[in-house]
Motif scaffolding. Structure first.
Motif, mmCIF file in Angstrom:
data_model
loop_
_atom_site.group_PDB
_atom_site.id
_atom_site.type_symbol
_atom_site.label_atom_id
_atom_site.label_comp_id
_atom_site.label_asym_id
_atom_site.label_seq_id
_atom_site.Cartn_x
_atom_site.Cartn_y
_atom_site.Cartn_z
ATOM 1 N N GLU A 71 0.839 -1.211 0.000
ATOM 2 C CA GLU A 71 0.000 0.000 0.000
ATOM 3 C C GLU A 71 0.866 1.250 0.000
ATOM 4 O O GLU A 71 0.625 2.188 -0.755
ATOM 5 N N ALA A 72 1.908 1.237 0.855
ATOM 6 C CA ALA A 72 2.776 2.413 0.975
ATOM 7 C C ALA A 72 3.507 2.674 -0.347
ATOM 8 O O ALA A 72 3.664 3.811 -0.765
ATOM 9 N N LYS A 73 3.916 1.613 -1.021
ATOM 10 C CA LYS A 73 4.710 1.808 -2.247
ATOM 11 C C LYS A 73 3.838 2.083 -3.473
ATOM 12 O O LYS A 73 4.179 2.896 -4.318
ATOM 13 N N PHE A 74 2.695 1.390 -3.563
ATOM 14 C CA PHE A 74 1.903 1.475 -4.803
ATOM 15 C C PHE A 74 0.500 2.059 -4.617
ATOM 16 O O PHE A 74 -0.216 2.268 -5.599
ATOM 17 N N GLY A 75 0.049 2.209 -3.374
ATOM 18 C CA GLY A 75 -1.333 2.658 -3.147
ATOM 19 C C GLY A 75 -2.351 1.600 -3.559
ATOM 20 O O GLY A 75 -3.501 1.908 -3.866
ATOM 21 N N ILE A 76 -1.920 0.352 -3.602
ATOM 22 C CA ILE A 76 -2.826 -0.751 -3.990
ATOM 23 C C ILE A 76 -3.008 -1.675 -2.783
ATOM 24 O O ILE A 76 -2.022 -2.013 -2.115
ATOM 25 N N THR A 77 -4.270 -2.048 -2.515
ATOM 26 C CA THR A 77 -4.529 -2.910 -1.357
ATOM 27 C C THR A 77 -4.692 -4.360 -1.802
ATOM 28 O O THR A 77 -5.570 -4.675 -2.609
ATOM 29 N N LEU A 78 -3.857 -5.226 -1.267
ATOM 30 C CA LEU A 78 -3.957 -6.653 -1.602
ATOM 31 C C LEU A 78 -5.077 -7.305 -0.791
ATOM 32 O O LEU A 78 -5.275 -6.973 0.379
ATOM 33 N N VAL A 79 -5.759 -8.224 -1.432
ATOM 34 C CA VAL A 79 -6.861 -8.920 -0.749
ATOM 35 C C VAL A 79 -6.511 -10.403 -0.621
ATOM 36 O O VAL A 79 -6.064 -11.036 -1.586
ATOM 37 N N GLN A 80 -6.741 -10.935 0.582
ATOM 38 C CA GLN A 80 -6.416 -12.336 0.895
ATOM 39 C C GLN A 80 -7.280 -13.293 0.079
ATOM 40 O O GLN A 80 -8.474 -13.069 -0.060
ATOM 41 N N GLU A 81 -6.676 -14.378 -0.426
ATOM 42 C CA GLU A 81 -7.460 -15.345 -1.192
ATOM 43 C C GLU A 81 -7.998 -16.494 -0.331
ATOM 44 O O GLU A 81 -9.203 -16.732 -0.329
ATOM 45 N N PRO A 82 -7.156 -17.228 0.429
ATOM 46 C CA PRO A 82 -7.728 -18.323 1.222
ATOM 47 C C PRO A 82 -8.675 -17.789 2.290
ATOM 48 O O PRO A 82 -8.469 -16.706 2.822
ATOM 49 N N GLU A 83 -9.697 -18.579 2.567
ATOM 50 C CA GLU A 83 -10.724 -18.117 3.509
ATOM 51 C C GLU A 83 -10.270 -18.251 4.947
ATOM 52 O O GLU A 83 -9.726 -19.288 5.342
ATOM 53 N N LEU A 84 -10.562 -17.231 5.729
ATOM 54 C CA LEU A 84 -10.320 -17.292 7.165
ATOM 55 C C LEU A 84 -11.611 -17.808 7.787
ATOM 56 O O LEU A 84 -12.675 -17.204 7.608
ATOM 57 N N LEU A 85 -11.519 -18.948 8.491
ATOM 58 C CA LEU A 85 -12.728 -19.563 9.046
ATOM 59 C C LEU A 85 -12.620 -19.698 10.561
ATOM 60 O O LEU A 85 -11.515 -19.925 11.067
ATOM 61 N N PRO A 86 -13.711 -19.626 11.311
ATOM 62 C CA PRO A 86 -15.036 -19.273 10.790
ATOM 63 C C PRO A 86 -15.082 -17.801 10.427
ATOM 64 O O PRO A 86 -14.327 -17.001 10.986
ATOM 65 N N LYS A 87 -15.983 -17.491 9.496
ATOM 66 C CA LYS A 87 -16.103 -16.099 9.064
ATOM 67 C C LYS A 87 -16.666 -15.286 10.211
ATOM 68 O O LYS A 87 -17.439 -15.801 11.022
ATOM 69 N N ALA A 88 -16.274 -13.985 10.245
ATOM 70 C CA ALA A 88 -16.824 -13.120 11.288
ATOM 71 C C ALA A 88 -18.337 -13.030 11.098
ATOM 72 O O ALA A 88 -18.806 -12.984 9.971
ATOM 73 N N GLN A 89 -19.086 -13.093 12.185
ATOM 74 C CA GLN A 89 -20.563 -13.048 12.091
ATOM 75 C C GLN A 89 -21.043 -11.665 11.722
ATOM 76 O O GLN A 89 -20.480 -10.692 12.139
#
Ligand SMILES: Cc1cc2nc3c(=O)[nH]c(=O)nc-3n(C[C@H](O)[C@H](O)[C@H](O)COP(=O)(O)OP(=O)(O)OC[C@H]3O[C@@H](n4cnc5c(N)ncnc54)[C@H](O)[C@@H]3O)c2cc1C
Length: 355
Positions: free
Chosen positions: A337-355
Motif C-alpha cells: 500500500e505504501a509503495k503502490f497505493g494498492i490494497t492486496l486482498v487475501q485469497e484463502p478463507e479465514l474460518l469461521p467467518k466473522a458473524q
C-alpha cells in the motif's frame, strides 16, 4: 485430549486441533469434528448438529482455508466420500462422476490415464474434488466450470440429496454461488464432469507452450503430455503442502482502474499487467510483493515467510498461531500500500467467518 462423543455409523470427536485440517497448519480447536464417508453419514451428522443446535461447516483437504485461533464452536464435517464412475455416453464422450472426498489430483490422473481431456491442466491442484466448484478452481488455461455438468448436493433445507446444474452455479473467475448464497445450504457430495476422448487443442497456456518448446514431447500433445508439463511447471514454482505449510497463492491479483494504472506506469514503466475491459488492469500480486521487498523473505518475528520461487505463496516456517500469520500478512499489505497505493486482498478463507 480428544473424546469420541457420538458413535453411530460414524464417530464424532470433541476438542480436536484444526491445525491438521488446514495445509497452513495453524488455528484453534474444533468443538466437534467428524469424517464423512457416505451420504448416510452426512445426513446423520447434520441431524446431530441440528439437534444439538450447533453451527456446522464442511471442508475437504483444507488447502484453501485458514482457521482462526479461536477455533470453531460447532461441528466440522470433513468430506471423505469416495467414488469414481465413468459413464461412456459415446466413443468420444464420457460423464465421470466423482465422490466429493476424492483427492482431486487422483481424479485428474485417472481421467488422463483413460485418454480423456478436459481437466489435465488442473493437475496437482491440492484438495478434494468436491471443493473444486466452490471457487471454480482454475490453472494453465482450464477451469472446472468448463467441464462440470452437474453437482450432487445435500440440501439442508429439505434434508435430501439433489442436483445443482452448472447454469445455477454462478461460476465466475475463482468464484461461484457456493461461496455466497449456497454457503451453509448445499453440501457437495459428488461432481459429474463431461470429458472427451482425444487430444487437447492448441493454443495452450503461454507457460505450457514455453515448456513444450523447451521439452518437445516427440509426438502428439496428449492429455498426459499436458499433465506432465503442468506438474513439472508447478513443482518448479510451488511448495508441496505435504512438506511446507502453505495455502497456495495468498493474495488475489488486484484489478486497478485506468487512472491508477496510468500513475503506476509513470513510476514503473515496466510494471507487468493484463488489461481488462474498462481500461484498467490486473496486476500480478507476486510482482507487487517482490517490489515491496518480500522476495524470499523470512520473518523471524512471526515465523512466516515467502516461498523463494513464488513470493505470492506465504509459508509457515515456525509460526505459532494464525495471529502470527495475520501479522505477517499485515506487513506485506502495508508495504504494498505504501509503495503502490494498492490494497492486496487475501485469497484463502479465514474460518469461521466473522458473524
Ligand atoms: C500449493 C497450492 C497450490 C494451489 N493452486 C491452485 C490453483 O492453481 N488453482 C486454484 O484454483 N486453486 C489452487 N489452490 C487452492 C486450493 O487447492 C483449491 O481451492 C482447492 O479446490 C481446495 O480444496 P480443498 O478440498 O482443500 O478445500 P478446503 O480448503 O477444505 O475448502 C475450501 C472451501 O470449500 C468449502 N468446501 C470444501 N468441500 C466442500 C464440500 N464438499 N461441499 C461444500 N463446501 C465445501 C469449504 O467450506 C471452504 O469454504 C492451491 C492451494 C495450494 C496449497
Amino acid at each position: 485430549m480428544t473424546y469420541v462423543v457420538y458413535t453411530g455409523v460414524m464417530n464424532i470427536i470433541e476438542n480436536t486441533s484444526l491445525g491438521e485440517y488446514s495445509t497452513m497448519r495453524l488455528g484453534g480447536a474444533a468443538r466437534y469434528l467428524v469424517e464423512i464417508h457416505t451420504r448416510q453419514e452426512l445426513k446423520e451428522a447434520y441431524a446431530w448438529a441440528t439437534e444439538n443446535q450447533l453451527p456446522f461447516i464442511m471442508i475437504g483437504g483444507g488447502s484453501n482455508i485458514i482457521w482462526q485461533d479461536s477455533g470453531f464452536e460447532g461441528l466440522v464435517m470433513v468430506n471423505r466420500i469416495h467414488g469414481y464412475e465413468d459413464y461412456v455416453e459415446s466413443p468420444e464422450s464420457h460423464f465421470v462422476t466423482v465422490g466429493a472426498g476424492e483427492i482431486w489430483d487422483t481424479v485428474v490422473a485417472r481421467s488422463v490415464a483413460t485418454g480423456l481431456t478436459g481437466i489435465e491442466a488442473l493437475s496437482l491442484i491440492p484438495g478434494t474434488a468436491g471443493a473444486t466448484p466452490v471457487q471454480n478452481v482454475g490453472a494453465y488455461g482450464q477451469e472446472i466450470a468448463q467441464t462440470i455438468s452437474s453437482i450432487e448436493v445435500f440440501d439442508t433445507q429439505t434434508g435430501q440429496l439433489t442436483n445443482v446444474p452448472t447454469e445455477a452455479c454462478g461460476f465466475g473467475y475463482r468464484s461461484s454461488k457456493f461461496q455466497t448464497e449456497y454457503r451453509g445450504r448445499f453440501y457437495i457430495t459428488a461432481i459429474t464432469l463431461h470429458l472427451t476422448v482425444g487430444n487437447p487443442y492448441p493454443p495452450f497456456y503461454k507457460t505450457v507452450e514455453q515448456y513444450l518448446a523447451e521439452n518437445p514431447p516427440g509426438g502428439p500433445v496428449t492429455p498426459r503430455v499436458i499433465r506432465d508439463a503442468v506438474i513439472a511447471i508447478r513443482q518448479s514454482k510451488l511448495p508441496d503442502p505435504a512438506e511446507v505449510a502453505n495455502t497456495g497463492s495468498f493474495f488475489a491479483n488486484p484489478i486497478i482502474n485506468a487512472d491508477t494504472l496510468a500513475e503506476l506506469r509513470m513510476k514503473y514503466p515496466d510494471a507487468p499487467h493484463w488489461l481488462v475491459d474498462n481500461g484498467g488492469a490486473k496486476i500480478p500480486a507476486a510482482w507487487l510483493i517482490e517490489q515491496a521487498g518480500f522476495k524470499d523473505y523470512h520473518d523471524e518475528e512471526t515465523g512466516m515467510g515467502t516461498w523463494p520461487a513464488q513470493p505470492l505463496v506465504l509459508i509457515n516456517e515456525h509460526a505459532k498461531s494464525t495471529k502470527d500469520l495475520l501479522a505477517f500478512k499485515a506487513k506485506i499489505v502495508a508495504a504494498v500500500e505504501a509503495k503502490f497505493g494498492i490494497t492486496l486482498v487475501q485469497e484463502p478463507e479465514l474460518l469461521p467467518k466473522a458473524q
